[in-house]
Write an enzyme that holds these catalytic residues in place. Structure first.
Site, short mmCIF file in Angstrom:
data_model
loop_
_atom_site.label_atom_id
_atom_site.label_comp_id
_atom_site.label_asym_id
_atom_site.label_seq_id
_atom_site.Cartn_x
_atom_site.Cartn_y
_atom_site.Cartn_z
N HIS A 193 0.81 -1.22 0.00
CA HIS A 193 0.00 0.00 0.00
C HIS A 193 0.84 1.26 0.00
O HIS A 193 0.42 2.30 -0.51
CB HIS A 193 -1.02 -0.04 1.13
CG HIS A 193 -2.18 -0.91 0.77
ND1 HIS A 193 -2.22 -2.24 1.10
CD2 HIS A 193 -3.27 -0.67 0.01
CE1 HIS A 193 -3.32 -2.77 0.60
NE2 HIS A 193 -3.98 -1.84 -0.07
N ARG A 300 -10.69 4.20 -1.53
CA ARG A 300 -10.19 3.39 -0.40
C ARG A 300 -10.44 4.18 0.89
O ARG A 300 -9.57 4.89 1.37
CB ARG A 300 -8.70 3.12 -0.56
CG ARG A 300 -8.32 2.18 -1.70
CD ARG A 300 -6.80 1.99 -1.73
NE ARG A 300 -6.41 0.80 -2.47
CZ ARG A 300 -5.98 0.82 -3.73
NH1 ARG A 300 -5.88 1.95 -4.40
NH2 ARG A 300 -5.62 -0.31 -4.32
N ARG A 337 -15.57 1.97 -1.25
CA ARG A 337 -15.34 0.69 -0.58
C ARG A 337 -15.40 0.88 0.93
O ARG A 337 -14.85 1.84 1.46
CB ARG A 337 -13.95 0.16 -0.98
CG ARG A 337 -13.63 -1.16 -0.33
CD ARG A 337 -12.35 -1.72 -0.85
NE ARG A 337 -11.19 -1.03 -0.33
CZ ARG A 337 -9.94 -1.36 -0.66
NH1 ARG A 337 -9.72 -2.33 -1.52
NH2 ARG A 337 -8.92 -0.71 -0.15
N GLU A 440 -11.07 -11.05 -4.22
CA GLU A 440 -9.66 -10.88 -3.82
C GLU A 440 -9.01 -12.17 -3.35
O GLU A 440 -7.80 -12.22 -3.17
CB GLU A 440 -9.55 -9.84 -2.71
CG GLU A 440 -10.13 -8.49 -3.11
CD GLU A 440 -9.77 -7.41 -2.13
OE1 GLU A 440 -8.78 -6.72 -2.36
OE2 GLU A 440 -10.50 -7.24 -1.15
N ASN A 463 -4.54 -7.10 -6.76
CA ASN A 463 -3.37 -7.03 -5.87
C ASN A 463 -3.44 -8.14 -4.83
O ASN A 463 -2.46 -8.83 -4.57
CB ASN A 463 -3.33 -5.68 -5.14
CG ASN A 463 -3.37 -4.52 -6.09
OD1 ASN A 463 -3.01 -4.67 -7.25
ND2 ASN A 463 -3.82 -3.36 -5.63
N ASP A 464 -4.61 -8.28 -4.25
CA ASP A 464 -4.77 -9.34 -3.26
C ASP A 464 -5.01 -10.69 -3.91
O ASP A 464 -4.59 -11.71 -3.37
CB ASP A 464 -5.94 -8.99 -2.31
CG ASP A 464 -5.47 -8.04 -1.22
OD1 ASP A 464 -4.38 -8.26 -0.68
OD2 ASP A 464 -6.20 -7.07 -0.94
N ARG A 474 2.39 -9.46 -0.57
CA ARG A 474 2.59 -8.40 -1.57
C ARG A 474 3.52 -7.30 -1.07
O ARG A 474 4.01 -6.48 -1.87
CB ARG A 474 1.24 -7.82 -1.99
CG ARG A 474 0.47 -7.20 -0.86
CD ARG A 474 -0.98 -6.95 -1.22
NE ARG A 474 -1.22 -5.59 -1.64
CZ ARG A 474 -2.42 -5.04 -1.78
NH1 ARG A 474 -3.51 -5.77 -1.56
NH2 ARG A 474 -2.57 -3.81 -2.16
N CYS A 517 -9.99 -3.38 -10.27
CA CYS A 517 -9.49 -2.16 -9.63
C CYS A 517 -8.11 -2.35 -9.01
O CYS A 517 -7.59 -1.44 -8.37
CB CYS A 517 -10.49 -1.64 -8.60
SG CYS A 517 -10.71 -2.76 -7.23
C1 PEP Z 1 -6.66 -5.08 -4.59
O1 PEP Z 1 -6.43 -5.90 -3.69
O2 PEP Z 1 -6.38 -5.29 -5.80
C2 PEP Z 1 -7.28 -3.78 -4.28
C3 PEP Z 1 -7.65 -2.95 -5.22
O3 PEP Z 1 -7.39 -3.45 -2.96
P1 PEP Z 1 -6.15 -2.97 -2.08
O4 PEP Z 1 -4.99 -2.74 -3.00
O5 PEP Z 1 -6.56 -1.73 -1.37
O6 PEP Z 1 -5.93 -4.12 -1.16
MG MG Z 2 -7.28 -5.59 -1.75
#
Ligand code: PEP
Ligand code: MG
Length: 585
Positions: A193, A300, A337, A440, A463-464, A474, A517
């Protein structure tokens, strides 16, 4: 000879500036420049803080009970001596006079210099005195807290780049004001993040540079090459010139892209593609609009909850923030979200995260996202009520992060109904909302037949999804090599989510809207693949929108679809590389 280091490139572009080293523990102090001509006033502020701390120590010493161990009085003597040491007084004032740093920043910069000289000492007794210096600085910072600095000056000197062992996402948010031209951290992964926030600032950044904060010294000249993850310390003038030219070129290509701002995002075969923005704070809507975003695909909201100690935003404050986003976007769809606290995004007051270390064993698998919200239903409903009230001001989609269980689905729906009933009982107006779920975790993909019956839309958090499919943290640079969005398993899950959503007849009897996203959506190198897999809605940092649009304008979805299927069919790297090359050509 210039020193070169490699890390993980997370935000494009080139920065050339002097290093400002900040230890992770001190990132929460204010960083700003005092106005020109106000340097002496700021030095006086520091002087006043030193006098206050001296008085405090004298009082403490005088009030020691007669039977207190003599070491205590001696300990305070040492602290008073340190307070008068030129290393703390004169040198800190030097940072204020030379650099126009505010007193807090100057103190932490000087603490870093002192700490390094202690670390280099052979004598273990002296080395341990570092803790005393830290305590004195801590007292000074507290004494400065109540006194207002002369804020907000624009820096007229050399550009500055921030170098730190780690920066928590909450701390990164404090740099939105733009003091620094680039960022370097020792740890972190491409989709941590901290990296995501750096990317949203659209400033060159390299994470996972391992030894950077040890090898780079305060004030060193540093080039950050955010395209290649390269750091050059003390570059020769010829190299600096070279990079300055590259910087200008990338600025020019950015300007050229701006011409696409009002061009509809339509492929060569006439498919309209939705390009949405990811934001962290309501103010980010301006950047989203400048980039021509078709709406907000991911707000977010957890960033609203950070940097506030225990004082979480109440219903009215949240409502104002959500309404502002809806109003700023002027009728364009807005996806908000519910909070995704936890994992590498703790609240700064959370005891989960201290000095760059998590105290929970497996925070990414712990109490985060919807689990966190459902563990405190009263807090969750504060957010839901604020959202429902804001929905009266524009088209709002509520997005639930990391849901995987049928039970969580049922509880979320119940809480939403309860929040609506509470508003009704209080006679407060609520608007209509669409409800969506983030995909996710791989388990959620397999639960889609159920989810598609209840949710209005799907948003894939790649991402998750990569993190949980491949069991790779990550935010951990030591496994960053294995974090692969193109892993066949990830692509299969993604393709399945898109096709199941399109084929579904959700509870409204029509296909379910699906968007991506995660960071994959903002990577122009992946646009053709995602289009080929059937994706028609992408949400990303505003800074990426025009680059992705450029790819959309050159794409022909009917031609890309079979090529993307060929990529999906390949399980071996060589075969996949060939299929990807065909797709790119
Ligand atoms: C993701 O996990 O791809 C996502 C958009 O949420 P975050 O990056 O805030 O975990
Ligand atoms: Mg996520």
């Amino acid at each position: 000879m210039a020193l070169q280091m490699f890390g993980i490139p997370v935000s494009r572009g080139v920065a050339v500036g002097r290093a400002v080293l900040i230890s992770s523990a001190r990132l929460d102090v204010a960083h700003y420049f005092v106005d020109p001509g106000q340097e002496e006033a700021e030095v006086n502020r520091l002087r006043a803080a030193r006098s206050a701390v001296r008085a405090e120590l004298q009082t403490l010493q005088a009030e020691l009970p007669p039977d207190a161990p003599p070491e205590l009085a001696a300990f305070m003597d040492v602290h008073m001596m340190l307070l008068d040491d030129p290393q703390i007084g004169r040198e800190t004032a030097g940072w204020i006079r030379r650099r126009r740093y505010n007193a807090e920043w100057a103190l932490t910069a000087q603490l870093d210099v002192i700490a390094r000289s202690f670390d280099d000492m052979d004598d273990s007794y002296l080395r341990e005195r570092k803790a005393d210096v830290e305590q004195v600085v801590e007292r000074l910072l507290r004494a400065l807290q109540g006194t207002q600095g002369l804020t907000g000056g624009v820096h007229g000197g050399d550009d500055l780049v921030l170098v730190a062992h780690d920066i928590a996402p909450a701390d990164m948010m404090q740099f939105k004001q733009g003091v620094f031209r680039g960022f370097v951290t020792d740890i972190g992964g491409k989709t941590s993040h901290t990296a995501i926030v750096a990317r949203s600032l659209d400033i060159p950044a390299v994470v996972g540079a391992r030894e950077a904060s040890r090898l780079i010294r305060q004030d060193d000249w540093v080039i950050i090459d955010g395209d290649n993850g390269l750091l050059i310390v003390d570059p020769s003038p010829a190299i600096v010139d070279d990079y300055r030219v590259r910087k200008q070129e990338s600025e020019l290509s950015r300007q050229r892209l701006l011409r696409l701002r009002n061009t509809p995002a339509r492929t060569l075969d006439g498919q309209t593609i939705e390009l949405l923005a990811n934001i962290e704070l309501p103010d980010d809507c301006d950047t989203a609009l400048v980039a021509g975003a078709g709406g907000i695909g991911l707000f977010r909201t957890e960033f609203l909850f950070m940097n506030r100690s225990r004082d979480l935003p109440g219903e009215d404050e949240q409502f104002e923030a959500y309404r502002r986003v809806l109003q700023s976007m002027g009728g364009k769809p807005v996806t908000i979200r519910t909070i995704d606290i936890g994992a590498d995004k703790p609240l700064d007051a959370d005891l989960d995260y201290r000095d760059g270390e998590f105290t929970h064993l497996n925070p990414a698998l712990g109490l985060r996202a919807i689990r966190y919200s459902l563990s405190d239903p009263a807090m969750f409903r504060v957010q839901l009520r604020a959202l429902l009230r804001a929905a009266a001001f524009g088209p709002l989609r509520i997005l639930v992060p990391m849901l995987a269980h049928a039970r969580e689905l049922r509880q979320t729906l119940e809480q939403l109904e309860l929040a609506r009933a509470e508003l009704r009982a209080a006679g407060v107006e609520a608007g209509p909302v669409e409800l969506g779920v983030m995909i996710e975790v791989p388990g959620a993909v397999l639960m889609l037949p159920l989810f598609l019956r209840y949710f209005d839309f799907i948003s894939v958090g790649t991402n998750d999804l990569v993190q949980y499919t491949l069991a790779i943290d990550r935010a951990d640079e030591s496994v960053a090599e294995l974090y692969d969005p193109l892993h066949p398993a990830v692509l299969q899950l993604l393709a399945q989510t898109i096709s199941l959503s399109h084929a579904a007849h959700g509870w409204k009897g029509r296909p379910v809207h699906v968007s991506v996203c995660g960071e994959m959506a903002g990577d122009p190198q992946l646009t053709r693949l995602l289009l080929g897999l059937g994706l028609r809605s992408f949400s990303m940092h505003p800074a990426q929108i025009l680059r992705v649009k450029q790819e959309v304008l050159r794409a022909d979805c009917s031609r890309l679809a079979p090529l993307a299927q060929a990529v999906l069919a390949e399980l071996e790297p060589e075969g996949q590389a060939r299929a990807l090359a065909a797709l790119a050509g």
